[in-house]
Scaffold this motif. Sequence first.
Motif, PDB file in Angstrom:
ATOM      1  N   ILE A  30       0.842  -1.193   0.000  1.00  0.00           N
ATOM      2  CA  ILE A  30       0.000   0.000   0.000  1.00  0.00           C
ATOM      3  C   ILE A  30       0.882   1.250   0.000  1.00  0.00           C
ATOM      4  O   ILE A  30       1.802   1.370   0.806  1.00  0.00           O
ATOM      5  N   PHE A  31       0.583   2.171  -0.915  1.00  0.00           N
ATOM      6  CA  PHE A  31       1.324   3.424  -1.028  1.00  0.00           C
ATOM      7  C   PHE A  31       0.369   4.588  -0.786  1.00  0.00           C
ATOM      8  O   PHE A  31      -0.801   4.539  -1.181  1.00  0.00           O
ATOM      9  N   ILE A  32       0.877   5.647  -0.160  1.00  0.00           N
ATOM     10  CA  ILE A  32       0.045   6.793   0.212  1.00  0.00           C
ATOM     11  C   ILE A  32       0.774   8.084  -0.156  1.00  0.00           C
ATOM     12  O   ILE A  32       1.958   8.246   0.139  1.00  0.00           O
ATOM     13  N   LEU A  33       0.035   9.000  -0.804  1.00  0.00           N
ATOM     14  CA  LEU A  33       0.543  10.334  -1.104  1.00  0.00           C
ATOM     15  C   LEU A  33      -0.595  11.339  -0.920  1.00  0.00           C
ATOM     16  O   LEU A  33      -1.771  10.989  -1.105  1.00  0.00           O
ATOM     17  N   PRO A  34      -0.273  12.586  -0.580  1.00  0.00           N
ATOM     18  CA  PRO A  34      -1.329  13.597  -0.476  1.00  0.00           C
ATOM     19  C   PRO A  34      -1.984  13.845  -1.837  1.00  0.00           C
ATOM     20  O   PRO A  34      -1.317  13.855  -2.869  1.00  0.00           O
ATOM     21  N   SER A  35      -3.275  14.068  -1.814  1.00  0.00           N
ATOM     22  CA  SER A  35      -3.994  14.433  -3.024  1.00  0.00           C
ATOM     23  C   SER A  35      -3.883  15.941  -3.241  1.00  0.00           C
ATOM     24  O   SER A  35      -3.252  16.659  -2.450  1.00  0.00           O
ATOM     25  N   LYS A  36      -4.495  16.456  -4.298  1.00  0.00           N
ATOM     26  CA  LYS A  36      -4.492  17.907  -4.532  1.00  0.00           C
ATOM     27  C   LYS A  36      -5.185  18.624  -3.381  1.00  0.00           C
ATOM     28  O   LYS A  36      -4.749  19.700  -2.953  1.00  0.00           O
ATOM     29  N   ARG A  37      -6.261  18.014  -2.894  1.00  0.00           N
ATOM     30  CA  ARG A  37      -6.944  18.593  -1.744  1.00  0.00           C
ATOM     31  C   ARG A  37      -6.026  18.588  -0.514  1.00  0.00           C
ATOM     32  O   ARG A  37      -6.018  19.547   0.271  1.00  0.00           O
ATOM     33  N   GLY A  38      -5.261  17.499  -0.356  1.00  0.00           N
ATOM     34  CA  GLY A  38      -4.344  17.415   0.773  1.00  0.00           C
ATOM     35  C   GLY A  38      -3.241  18.458   0.702  1.00  0.00           C
ATOM     36  O   GLY A  38      -2.862  19.047   1.723  1.00  0.00           O
ATOM     37  N   LEU A  39      -2.720  18.697  -0.503  1.00  0.00           N
ATOM     38  CA  LEU A  39      -1.674  19.719  -0.653  1.00  0.00           C
ATOM     39  C   LEU A  39      -2.230  21.108  -0.359  1.00  0.00           C
ATOM     40  O   LEU A  39      -1.541  21.943   0.253  1.00  0.00           O
ATOM     41  N   SER A  40      -3.455  21.360  -0.768  1.00  0.00           N
ATOM     42  CA  SER A  40      -4.093  22.645  -0.449  1.00  0.00           C
ATOM     43  C   SER A  40      -4.282  22.780   1.064  1.00  0.00           C
ATOM     44  O   SER A  40      -4.145  23.871   1.632  1.00  0.00           O
ATOM     45  N   PHE A  41      -4.582  21.660   1.707  1.00  0.00           N
ATOM     46  CA  PHE A  41      -4.749  21.651   3.160  1.00  0.00           C
ATOM     47  C   PHE A  41      -3.427  21.983   3.858  1.00  0.00           C
ATOM     48  O   PHE A  41      -3.404  22.703   4.870  1.00  0.00           O
ATOM     49  N   VAL A  42      -2.333  21.485   3.319  1.00  0.00           N
ATOM     50  CA  VAL A  42      -1.005  21.791   3.879  1.00  0.00           C
ATOM     51  C   VAL A  42      -0.701  23.291   3.751  1.00  0.00           C
ATOM     52  O   VAL A  42      -0.182  23.925   4.683  1.00  0.00           O
ATOM     53  N   VAL A  43      -1.031  23.868   2.583  1.00  0.00           N
ATOM     54  CA  VAL A  43      -0.811  25.309   2.387  1.00  0.00           C
ATOM     55  C   VAL A  43      -1.619  26.115   3.405  1.00  0.00           C
ATOM     56  O   VAL A  43      -1.131  27.108   3.976  1.00  0.00           O
ATOM     57  N   LEU A  44      -2.863  25.686   3.662  1.00  0.00           N
ATOM     58  CA  LEU A  44      -3.697  26.365   4.648  1.00  0.00           C
ATOM     59  C   LEU A  44      -3.077  26.302   6.045  1.00  0.00           C
ATOM     60  O   LEU A  44      -3.052  27.306   6.776  1.00  0.00           O
ATOM     61  N   GLY A 164     -10.407  12.602   1.743  1.00  0.00           N
ATOM     62  CA  GLY A 164      -9.852  12.905   0.436  1.00  0.00           C
ATOM     63  C   GLY A 164      -8.545  13.667   0.484  1.00  0.00           C
ATOM     64  O   GLY A 164      -8.075  14.170  -0.548  1.00  0.00           O
ATOM     65  N   LEU A 165      -7.930  13.752   1.664  1.00  0.00           N
ATOM     66  CA  LEU A 165      -6.650  14.452   1.777  1.00  0.00           C
ATOM     67  C   LEU A 165      -5.496  13.604   1.264  1.00  0.00           C
ATOM     68  O   LEU A 165      -4.451  14.142   0.870  1.00  0.00           O
ATOM     69  N   PHE A 166      -5.682  12.292   1.284  1.00  0.00           N
ATOM     70  CA  PHE A 166      -4.648  11.363   0.812  1.00  0.00           C
ATOM     71  C   PHE A 166      -5.270  10.378  -0.170  1.00  0.00           C
ATOM     72  O   PHE A 166      -6.475  10.095  -0.116  1.00  0.00           O
TER      73      PHE A 166
END
Length: 311
Positions: A30-44, A164-166
């Motif tokens: 199993i592999f996990i990466l942030p989604s586009k929503r997750g990256l936006s969440f990091v910026v916030l 949906g963050l990851f």
Amino acid sequence: MSLKDRFRLSRFFAGEKPSDEAILLNQRRIFILPSKRGLSFVVLILLLLLIAFVYNNNLAYFLTFLLASVFFIGILHSYKALAGLLIRKGQCKPVFAGERAVFQIHIDNPTPVPRPSLEIDLYDKTQTTLEPYEKKTARLYAPTEHRGHQTCGTITLSSGYPLGLFRAWSPLRFNLSVLVYPKPWPQEIPFPETGGGSSDQGKTEKGTDDFYGLQEYQRGDSIKRIHWKAYAKGQGLFSKQYSGEQGDELWLHYEASAGYGNEERLSRLCRWVLDAEKAGLRYGLKLPGQKIGLGIGPAHLTQCLEALALF
């Protein structure tokens, strides 16, 4: 598995070697990466942290750390959305070239944890949900163009649960293939002429009971037997032939199949095989280096179609 193999880039997208056994999804697969929503969440979160630092606002610090904790806990829940699932390969039925192949996989959830919003991707994406201890069969469709064995590509099972963050995904490869028969010739074509006195050619006793096939129109043939549908399509003038139920035998030769290439000849042979089976004739197939004796029925039809697919 060596450390080099673990970090091989293709492993993250194409998966590991094809398997015949069931695959258990665990931390290795199993592999996990942030989604586009997750990256936006990091910026916030970073913006909130900057505001809290500049204005020395305790409430902003609290909100920043609260959102950060939600972000990191989301990693664990994304992993649990796939962890523990057991995937097995299913059966695949043969198809004709041009049709869509159907690959089956069985997904088993042996845990008390529900698995919502699972996404299965081969050529098209399908979504499903697994309840605790539930088993499901997923049918994945793939286009076919050429005859022969077509292997199933990499099946990707993924989930964006819960926020949906990851995106957690697992690329799966099985030793799964489907046999693709030649594409039947699109128009009805007359059966090859058979000689009545040779056992190699077979024999045909024509009558007026059942539809036998088509042959080129000859002067004197009844107008009632003209195949007007083919004539209207500009395919030529043919007359329908009928045969009795007894003693009908037909040999289908590779050399008798006219065509510009190997595939066109096999396509015509495929049409003859299907039409002969439909007409209830006993038929045999002769290919270069291979001969299938006279027979009739589903097993004989399958044998002939497999020979054409693998020729």
